[in-house]
Design a protein around this motif. Structure first.
Motif, PDB file in Angstrom:
ATOM      1  N   GLY A  39       0.830  -1.211   0.000  1.00 49.82           N
ATOM      2  CA  GLY A  39       0.000   0.000   0.000  1.00 49.82           C
ATOM      3  C   GLY A  39       0.860   1.254   0.000  1.00 49.82           C
ATOM      4  O   GLY A  39       1.293   1.710  -1.054  1.00 49.82           O
ATOM      5  N   SER A 110       5.619  -5.345  -1.955  1.00 55.65           N
ATOM      6  CA  SER A 110       5.513  -3.929  -2.330  1.00 55.65           C
ATOM      7  C   SER A 110       5.841  -3.034  -1.133  1.00 55.65           C
ATOM      8  O   SER A 110       6.939  -3.169  -0.588  1.00 55.65           O
ATOM      9  N   TYR A 211      -3.463   5.045   2.306  1.00 52.21           N
ATOM     10  CA  TYR A 211      -2.925   5.007   0.948  1.00 52.21           C
ATOM     11  C   TYR A 211      -2.754   6.425   0.378  1.00 52.21           C
ATOM     12  O   TYR A 211      -1.693   6.774  -0.147  1.00 52.21           O
ATOM     13  N   GLU A 219      -0.826   4.164  -7.914  1.00 52.02           N
ATOM     14  CA  GLU A 219       0.488   3.540  -7.751  1.00 52.02           C
ATOM     15  C   GLU A 219       1.601   4.402  -8.328  1.00 52.02           C
ATOM     16  O   GLU A 219       2.720   4.403  -7.851  1.00 52.02           O
TER      17      GLU A 219
HETATM   18  N1  LIG Z   1       1.576  -1.404  -3.916  1.00 53.58           N
HETATM   19  C1  LIG Z   1       2.450  -0.878  -3.223  1.00 53.58           C
HETATM   20  O1  LIG Z   1       2.646  -1.215  -1.986  1.00 53.58           O
HETATM   21  C2  LIG Z   1       3.250   0.243  -3.782  1.00 53.58           C
HETATM   22  C3  LIG Z   1       4.624   0.421  -3.153  1.00 53.58           C
HETATM   23  C4  LIG Z   1       4.879   1.876  -3.318  1.00 53.58           C
HETATM   24  C5  LIG Z   1       3.576   2.536  -3.609  1.00 53.58           C
HETATM   25  N2  LIG Z   1       2.541   1.471  -3.572  1.00 53.58           N
END
Ligand SMILES: N=C(O)[C@@H]1CCCN1
Length: 299
Positions: A39, A110, A211, A219
């Motif tokens: 996230g 991520s 987020y 993203e």
């Molecule tokens: N899906 C994720 O966690 C990404 C990592 C950096 C921003 N979101």
């Protein structure tokens, strides 16, 4: 496969609650695996395929980080509250609550790999091994990589993204549709996405506080408090055996993922050639085989 115990409960964390699920026996001779979602501000749901690892007799722990999912929501909390240290403290608290602080593995996906690397550079004694999956080592390199991928999108898609980012109209249907073109190429190529993956996106839609605050609206449009984050110069401190994972179509570019492989002593890098950001979904069988093998060598 013999029946496996499943326990769901909450760990008290400060005046909040962290929801978790344990699949299997934490006292097994096999060191348990804690899955750390991304996230920031996602939920564990999209990682649920990793429960396949429990079939090997290794306990798997999922949890929803504070701020979303089944854990305490704090929509009124401001940017100063949502810090890396908060989530590091929550992870330590969960490890203590489960009694596994002295022997555990982490799989961070991520943002979860960002958080996992922050945890690992602090050289915790009980960290048996870590898998850093689909993660950036710096947000600057993450954004640069995403911009390169955006340049390969249809021109009208690129134009819609740029127009609505300039206007700040992130809720506009055209921005959402254009973002979906990127997501279906570089976040999850399995379409329609499985229900357990969709559940995480539904949770973010219901409460985007974390987020939006730490990352941003999408993203690739990172305007949140994490936008200057990096761990690159500290990676040499990691002592735990490390497996780095990414997908050939991943929004996490080779340039940013590669820093983990290059700078963490002894790290191994596995690229899933048919996957983007979710090889644990897109190439589920081969992913679980790679993860199970890595962990088995550390027991
Ligand atoms: N899906 C994720 O966690 C990404 C990592 C950096 C921003 N979101």
């Amino acid at each position: 496969m013999p029946a496996v115990d499943v326990v769901e409960d909450f760990a008290s964390f400060r005046e909040y609650k962290t929801w978790y699920r344990v699949i299997g026996d934490l006292k097994s001779v096999k060191v348990p695996l804690v899955a750390v979602h991304g996230g920031p501000g996602c939920t564990h749901d999209y990682l649920e395929s990793i429960s396949d690892i429990a079939a090997t007799g290794r306990a798997v722990v999922f949890y929803d980080q504070i701020g979303n999912g089944r854990s305490t929501h704090l929509p009124e909390a401001g940017p100063d509250f949502w810090t890396v240290d908060l989530f590091l403290e929550e992870l330590d608290n969960l490890l203590d609550h489960l009694g596994i602080r002295q022997r555990y593995n982490l799989l961070g996906q991520s943002w979860g790999g960002m958080l996992g690397s922050e945890h690992a550079v602090r050289q915790p004694q009980g960290l048996n091994g870590i898998i850093i999956a689909n993660s950036p080592s710096s947000m600057k390199a993450w954004v640069e990589g995403c911009l390169e991928l955006r340049k390969k999108l249809p021109q009208e898609t690129q134009d819609a993204l740029s127009r609505h980012e300039a206007d700040g109209t992130y809720d506009h249907p055209d921005y959402q549709a254009a973002s979906q073109v990127f997501y279906e190429r570089h976040v999850c190529r399995l379409q329609p996405m499985p229900d357990f993956v969709k559940r995480t996106f539904d949770w973010i839609d219901r409460d985007p506080t974390v987020y939006h605050t730490m990352n941003g609206p999408t993203e690739f449009h990172v305007v949140g408090t994490l936008k200057d984050w990096t761990v690159v110069e500290r990676l040499h401190r990691v002592q735990a055996p490390t497996l780095v994972i990414s997908g050939a179509y991943d929004e996490a570019s080779p340039a940013t993922v590669g820093e983990f492989a290059d700078r963490i002593p002894g790290a191994r890098w596995e690229v899933f050639e048919a996957s983007s950001h979710m090889p644990h979904v897109e190439e589920r069988g081969s992913y679980m085989a790679v993860v199970a093998d890595f962990l088995a060598r550390l027991d």
